[in-house]
Scaffold this active site. Structure first.
Site, PDB file in Angstrom:
ATOM      1  N   CYS A   1      13.054  10.866   7.503  1.00  0.00           N
ATOM      2  CA  CYS A   1      12.959  10.528   8.922  1.00  0.00           C
ATOM      3  C   CYS A   1      14.269  10.767   9.652  1.00  0.00           C
ATOM      4  CB  CYS A   1      12.540   9.074   9.058  1.00  0.00           C
ATOM      5  SG  CYS A   1      13.636   7.976   8.148  1.00  0.00           S
TER       6      CYS A   1
ATOM      7  N   LYS B   1       0.870  -1.182   0.000  1.00  0.00           N
ATOM      8  CA  LYS B   1       0.000   0.000   0.000  1.00  0.00           C
ATOM      9  C   LYS B   1       0.905   1.229   0.000  1.00  0.00           C
ATOM     10  CE  LYS B   1      -2.152   2.979   1.845  1.00  0.00           C
ATOM     11  NZ  LYS B   1      -2.011   4.407   1.434  1.00  0.00           N
TER      12      LYS B   1
ATOM     13  N   GLU C   1       7.762  15.878  15.879  1.00  0.00           N
ATOM     14  CA  GLU C   1       8.390  15.829  14.559  1.00  0.00           C
ATOM     15  C   GLU C   1       7.658  16.797  13.630  1.00  0.00           C
ATOM     16  OE1 GLU C   1       7.522  12.419  12.027  1.00  0.00           O
ATOM     17  OE2 GLU C   1       9.659  12.223  11.629  1.00  0.00           O
TER      18      GLU C   1
ATOM     19  N   GLU D   1       9.196   1.315  11.279  1.00  0.00           N
ATOM     20  CA  GLU D   1      10.172   2.407  11.162  1.00  0.00           C
ATOM     21  C   GLU D   1       9.366   3.695  11.213  1.00  0.00           C
ATOM     22  OE1 GLU D   1      12.459   1.539   7.658  1.00  0.00           O
ATOM     23  OE2 GLU D   1      13.339  -0.211   8.592  1.00  0.00           O
TER      24      GLU D   1
HETATM   25  P1  NAD Z   1       1.645   8.196   7.660  1.00  0.00           P
HETATM   26  O1  NAD Z   1       1.779   7.406   8.899  1.00  0.00           O
HETATM   27  O2  NAD Z   1       0.614   9.256   7.616  1.00  0.00           O
HETATM   28  O3  NAD Z   1       1.337   7.250   6.414  1.00  0.00           O
HETATM   29  C1  NAD Z   1       2.195   6.179   6.036  1.00  0.00           C
HETATM   30  C2  NAD Z   1       1.385   5.156   5.270  1.00  0.00           C
HETATM   31  O4  NAD Z   1       0.435   4.571   6.147  1.00  0.00           O
HETATM   32  C3  NAD Z   1       0.586   5.727   4.093  1.00  0.00           C
HETATM   33  O5  NAD Z   1       0.624   4.782   3.037  1.00  0.00           O
HETATM   34  C4  NAD Z   1      -0.807   5.845   4.674  1.00  0.00           C
HETATM   35  O6  NAD Z   1      -1.829   5.824   3.724  1.00  0.00           O
HETATM   36  C5  NAD Z   1      -0.865   4.620   5.565  1.00  0.00           C
HETATM   37  N1  NAD Z   1      -1.850   4.673   6.653  1.00  0.00           N
HETATM   38  C6  NAD Z   1      -2.383   5.764   7.245  1.00  0.00           C
HETATM   39  N2  NAD Z   1      -3.251   5.381   8.224  1.00  0.00           N
HETATM   40  C7  NAD Z   1      -3.248   4.023   8.244  1.00  0.00           C
HETATM   41  C8  NAD Z   1      -3.910   3.033   9.028  1.00  0.00           C
HETATM   42  N3  NAD Z   1      -4.764   3.369   9.993  1.00  0.00           N
HETATM   43  N4  NAD Z   1      -3.648   1.730   8.795  1.00  0.00           N
HETATM   44  C9  NAD Z   1      -2.768   1.374   7.837  1.00  0.00           C
HETATM   45  N5  NAD Z   1      -2.130   2.256   7.038  1.00  0.00           N
HETATM   46  C10 NAD Z   1      -2.354   3.564   7.241  1.00  0.00           C
HETATM   47  O7  NAD Z   1       3.095   8.785   7.351  1.00  0.00           O
HETATM   48  P2  NAD Z   1       3.496   9.766   6.150  1.00  0.00           P
HETATM   49  O8  NAD Z   1       3.010  11.130   6.459  1.00  0.00           O
HETATM   50  O9  NAD Z   1       3.137   9.126   4.855  1.00  0.00           O
HETATM   51  O10 NAD Z   1       5.095   9.724   6.249  1.00  0.00           O
HETATM   52  C11 NAD Z   1       5.849  10.566   7.062  1.00  0.00           C
HETATM   53  C12 NAD Z   1       6.239   9.834   8.341  1.00  0.00           C
HETATM   54  O11 NAD Z   1       7.012   8.689   8.026  1.00  0.00           O
HETATM   55  C13 NAD Z   1       7.119  10.670   9.244  1.00  0.00           C
HETATM   56  O12 NAD Z   1       6.695  10.509  10.572  1.00  0.00           O
HETATM   57  C14 NAD Z   1       8.512  10.051   9.066  1.00  0.00           C
HETATM   58  O13 NAD Z   1       9.385  10.213  10.149  1.00  0.00           O
HETATM   59  C15 NAD Z   1       8.147   8.622   8.870  1.00  0.00           C
HETATM   60  N6  NAD Z   1       9.241   7.907   8.226  1.00  0.00           N
HETATM   61  C16 NAD Z   1      10.004   7.058   8.979  1.00  0.00           C
HETATM   62  C17 NAD Z   1      11.082   6.401   8.403  1.00  0.00           C
HETATM   63  C18 NAD Z   1      11.955   5.480   9.198  1.00  0.00           C
HETATM   64  O14 NAD Z   1      12.719   4.744   8.610  1.00  0.00           O
HETATM   65  N7  NAD Z   1      11.893   5.504  10.527  1.00  0.00           N
HETATM   66  C19 NAD Z   1      11.368   6.587   7.050  1.00  0.00           C
HETATM   67  C20 NAD Z   1      10.571   7.450   6.313  1.00  0.00           C
HETATM   68  C21 NAD Z   1       9.498   8.105   6.919  1.00  0.00           C
END
Ligand code: NAD
Length: 464
Positions: free
Chosen positions: A279, A171, A367, A245
């Site tokens: 991140c 997804k 963040e 992550e």
């Molecule tokens: P997000 O959590 O909003 O979304 C991530 C994914 O999860 C998307 O595909 C979204 O549609 C899906 N999603 C949302 N709600 C869900 C649910 N209830 N159940 C299942 N899937 C769901 O994050 P974002 O805004 O897309 O990305 C930014 C975040 O990602 C930041 O917090 C960043 O730090 C983190 N990030 C972490 C790493 C790492 O390696 N630690 C790497 C990249 C990004």
């Protein structure tokens, strides 16, 4: 390319579900129409993955590794197209996309083919007994990924999951569907068995349908901490393994014995790369008091020169701007930036450096995920470590010093999954990657990934 994007299920394109728009963050204009996968579409994708799972798991490891190399070849054959779709979805700089994001996608498949082939197997001989371990795949893995490094992060999870013998349902983020749609084409072009890779699009609700599905055997997720904890609750009743992550609030510690040119340039990179939307980016910078003023002046001057990448969406831009308002209300001093970029139709905010806020401010604890950092002076080394560790997050940290003893001493005391000394963002794919505290659960990378995507069975045999 990809004005219309359909789900990829059992090797077929399935254009079902209400269409939703995806935008170019540079112009704010719609560039794609994608379909939302509802519960029924997700169910079909999981069933396709389950149907493909036994034959894929039964392939010898060497054959799955060969498929990984074919995927890497397929990515390299469509390199220019992948660069184009990724840039259109994210507004990333061409150079970064060509030298890092897309090559890393191919490298993920090649590396995990090698790592899997070299995975050691244990056998223990006790008197009259032999114990050994075999690894079985989990089954069907849900791969849920964010928008900030869409292709890199998707392949980072797909490669080890597939080579370990799992089939997957991916997804991608609603903001960045393009490179996933191209990966579906590559899977078809190389003749990957149908159902091994399935891709469904949609918002968080689609991700929710996927992780809740009883046919899912494990979830690998990269994204925000809040979504991570929602997913954890969703799989709790079925006790499924998760690899998370999550977010970060990463600190950089700049000591007075640092090579200042290097520390300024490195901190500019670690704060502003990808518009701060990595991140691993630094959002808290602690500088030893004797060099604070000079460092702050040089960092603010350098911020004017950095590449300006748009925020991924209007919503995310507004979230970043809301933190600037908060800093203003709380009496923070802006050394540079502090607003949206005037006259831009895209989702741009100015590179911003703030100082003078208390550590307890939400600006310093949450963040922000934009081109922004807070600067604060420290005195003794212990104070620097204490400040860095005061965060609820623990993903990454950076130390700038020329003192060898100090470098090791400080690095070993930092509560973070990754610590860089005098550099940033360099990583061997075989090393463990992940965070502590609210930044995640488990590690991916190298054999750590294979450990997550498979289950060991210990077989003990009487030999007499
Ligand atoms: P997000 O959590 O909003 O979304 C991530 C994914 O999860 C998307 O595909 C979204 O549609 C899906 N999603 C949302 N709600 C869900 C649910 N209830 N159940 C299942 N899937 C769901 O994050 P974002 O805004 O897309 O990305 C930014 C975040 O990602 C930041 O917090 C960043 O730090 C983190 N990030 C972490 C790493 C790492 O390696 N630690 C790497 C990249 C990004």
């Amino acid at each position: 390319m990809f004005e219309q994007i359909a789900h990829f299920i059992g090797g077929e394109l399935v254009a079902e579900g209400t269409p939703f728009p995806a935008y170019d963050p540079v112009t704010g204009k719609q560039i794609r129409e994608v379909h939302v996968a509802d519960r029924d579409v997700v169910d079909r994708a999981v069933r396709a993955a389950r149907a493909a799972a036994p034959a894929w798991a039964a392939l010898p490891m060497a054959e799955r590794a060969a498929w990984m190399r074919r995927l890497a070849d397929g990515i390299e054959a469509r390199f220019d197209d992948l660069v184009d779709v990724e840039i259109a979805d994210t507004g990333k700089p061409v150079e970064q996309t060509r030298t890092l994001d897309i090559p890393r996608g191919a490298a993920n498949f090649r590396s995990f083919a090698e790592i899997a082939a070299q995975r050691p197997s244990n056998a223990f001989h006790l008197p009259g007994v032999l114990s050994y371990t075999v690894h079985r795949p989990l089954g069907v893995v849900a791969v849920v990924v964010p928008w900030n490094l869409p292709f890199l992060l998707m392949t980072w999870k797909l490669a080890p999951a597939l080579v370990a013998g799992n089939t997957v349902v991916v997804k991608p983020s609603e903001n960045t569907p393009g490179s996933a749609a191209l990966l579906a084409e590559i899977c078809r072009e190389i003749g990957l068995p149908p159902g091994v890779v399935n891709i469904v699009y949609g918002y968080g609700a689609t991700g929710g349908h996927l992780v809740e599905h009883p046919g899912i055997d494990g979830v690998t997720f990269t994204g925000s901490t809040r979504t991570g904890s929602t997913i954890m609750r969703a799989v709790a009743d079925r006790v499924k393994p998760v690899s998370f992550e999550l977010g970060g609030k990463n600190a950089a510690l700049v000591f007075e014995d640092a090579d200042l040119d290097k520390a300024v340039a490195g901190t500019l990179r670690s704060v502003f790369t990808n518009g701060g939307q990595v991140c691993l980016c630094t959002e808290r910078v602690y500088v030893q008091r004797s060099i604070f003023d000079e460092f702050a002046r040089r960092l603010a001057a350098g911020a004017g020169e950095v590449y300006r990448q748009p925020m991924i969406s209007a919503e995310h831009r507004d979230k970043v701007l809301s933190y600037f308002d908060l800093a203003r209300e709380e009496g923070g001093e802006f050394l540079t930036g502090g607003g949206a970029v005037a006259g831009e139709s895209g989702y741009y905010v100015e590179p911003t450096i703030v100082t003078g806020l208390p550590e307890s401010s939400r600006f310093n604890t949450e963040e922000i995920f934009g081109p922004v950092c807070h600067l604060r002076p420290f005195d003794p080394e212990d104070e620097a470590v204490e400040l860095a560790n005061s965060s609820q997050y623990g993903l990454a940290a950076t130390v700038w010093t020329t003192g060898l003893g100090r470098a090791h001493r400080v690095a070993q005391r930092l509560e973070a999954g990754l610590v860089w000394v005098n550099t940033w963002y360099l990583r061997d794919l075989r090393t463990p990657f992940g965070g502590v505290k609210l930044s995640g659960i488990g590690r991916e990378g190298g054999t750590q990934s294979l450990d997550f995507y498979s289950e060991p069975t210990t077989i003990t045999m009487e030999l007499t």
